[in-house]
Design an enzyme around this catalytic site. Structure first.
Site, PDB file in Angstrom:
ATOM      1  N   HIS A 272       1.206   4.967  13.145  1.00 33.44           N
ATOM      2  CA  HIS A 272       1.663   4.737  11.776  1.00 33.44           C
ATOM      3  C   HIS A 272       1.736   6.077  11.046  1.00 33.44           C
ATOM      4  O   HIS A 272       1.322   7.119  11.589  1.00 33.44           O
ATOM      5  CB  HIS A 272       0.716   3.787  11.039  1.00 33.44           C
ATOM      6  CG  HIS A 272      -0.717   4.203  11.081  1.00 33.44           C
ATOM      7  ND1 HIS A 272      -1.206   5.302  10.423  1.00 33.44           N
ATOM      8  CD2 HIS A 272      -1.774   3.684  11.740  1.00 33.44           C
ATOM      9  CE1 HIS A 272      -2.488   5.429  10.652  1.00 33.44           C
ATOM     10  NE2 HIS A 272      -2.864   4.463  11.465  1.00 33.44           N
TER      11      HIS A 272
HETATM   12  P1  TYD Z   1      -6.518   0.819  11.538  1.00 31.17           P
HETATM   13  O1  TYD Z   1      -5.984   1.670  10.447  1.00 31.17           O
HETATM   14  O2  TYD Z   1      -5.675  -0.262  12.118  1.00 31.17           O
HETATM   15  O3  TYD Z   1      -6.972   1.743  12.725  1.00 31.17           O
HETATM   16  P2  TYD Z   1      -6.051   2.774  13.520  1.00 31.17           P
HETATM   17  O4  TYD Z   1      -4.769   2.870  12.770  1.00 31.17           O
HETATM   18  O5  TYD Z   1      -6.816   4.067  13.510  1.00 31.17           O
HETATM   19  O6  TYD Z   1      -5.853   2.233  14.875  1.00 31.17           O
HETATM   20  O7  TYD Z   1      -7.882   0.227  11.034  1.00 31.17           O
HETATM   21  C1  TYD Z   1      -8.550  -0.818  11.716  1.00 31.17           C
HETATM   22  C2  TYD Z   1      -9.198  -1.728  10.687  1.00 31.17           C
HETATM   23  O8  TYD Z   1     -10.164  -1.031   9.919  1.00 31.17           O
HETATM   24  C3  TYD Z   1      -8.213  -2.319   9.725  1.00 31.17           C
HETATM   25  O9  TYD Z   1      -8.505  -3.693   9.561  1.00 31.17           O
HETATM   26  C4  TYD Z   1      -8.462  -1.596   8.433  1.00 31.17           C
HETATM   27  C5  TYD Z   1      -9.901  -1.168   8.533  1.00 31.17           C
HETATM   28  N1  TYD Z   1     -10.163   0.118   7.871  1.00 31.17           N
HETATM   29  C6  TYD Z   1     -10.902   0.143   6.714  1.00 31.17           C
HETATM   30  O10 TYD Z   1     -11.326  -0.903   6.174  1.00 31.17           O
HETATM   31  N2  TYD Z   1     -11.175   1.349   6.138  1.00 31.17           N
HETATM   32  C7  TYD Z   1     -10.734   2.511   6.682  1.00 31.17           C
HETATM   33  O11 TYD Z   1     -11.011   3.600   6.135  1.00 31.17           O
HETATM   34  C8  TYD Z   1      -9.925   2.469   7.873  1.00 31.17           C
HETATM   35  C9  TYD Z   1      -9.379   3.725   8.490  1.00 31.17           C
HETATM   36  C10 TYD Z   1      -9.674   1.253   8.440  1.00 31.17           C
END
Ligand code: TYD
Length: 136
Positions: free
Chosen positions: A52
């Site tokens: 993303h």
């Molecule tokens: P996500 O952004 O999908 O992880 P990545 O893109 O690194 O694979 O995040 C996974 C989950 O964690 C999603 O449900 C959102 C939550 N999250 C938070 O609540 N706070 C945060 O700071 C981050 C990075 C994710």
């Protein structure tokens, strides 16, 4: 923003027989004020994270332990940054598409950001990312 705005930043290192120490501070070693810290750990072999871009959010990524690759794409060019030193960090500005892969066993990715978590910052669709870049 392009890959030219991405930076590998070498952090201070205090090398000591008792063990080494590195650090970073707001607006000094990193070019923003930290609003949030999160970390990624226990990544099973072969898994990828991310995939993303953020509309208006900067990050700084450090491989505190182990190694992983951060693959960045500005819509024109793609580059893989292999992080494997706890005194090197990767500064990623806004509007850069990215994912993380090749996590080694027990690797630990520490990520600081200039914004609190906000799901509306995420661009998950690559075509939407390309359209946004055209109007940047
Ligand atoms: P996500 O952004 O999908 O992880 P990545 O893109 O690194 O694979 O995040 C996974 C989950 O964690 C999603 O449900 C959102 C939550 N999250 C938070 O609540 N706070 C945060 O700071 C981050 C990075 C994710």
């Amino acid at each position: 923003m392009t890959l030219n705005d991405v930076q590998i930043i070498q952090l201070p290192r205090f090398l000591d027989e008792r063990g080494n120490l590195s650090f970073f501070e707001n607006d000094k070693q990193i070019p923003f004020t930290i609003a949030r810290t999160y970390w990624i750990y226990d990544v099973p072999g072969g898994e990828e994270r991310g995939g993303h871009a953020y509309t208006d959010l900067q990050e700084f990524i450090v491989a505190i332990s182990g190694s992983f690759d951060v693959v960045l794409n500005d819509g024109h060019n793609k580059k893989t940054y292999s992080l494997n030193r706890s005194y090197l960090g990767l500064y990623v500005p806004k509007l850069i598409w990215r994912h993380m892969e090749n996590f080694s066993t027990n690797s630990l990715a520490l990520i600081v950001s200039d914004k609190e978590y906000d799901a509306s910052q995420y661009i998950h669709d690559y075509d939407e990312f390309k359209r946004t870049k055209r109007h940047e």
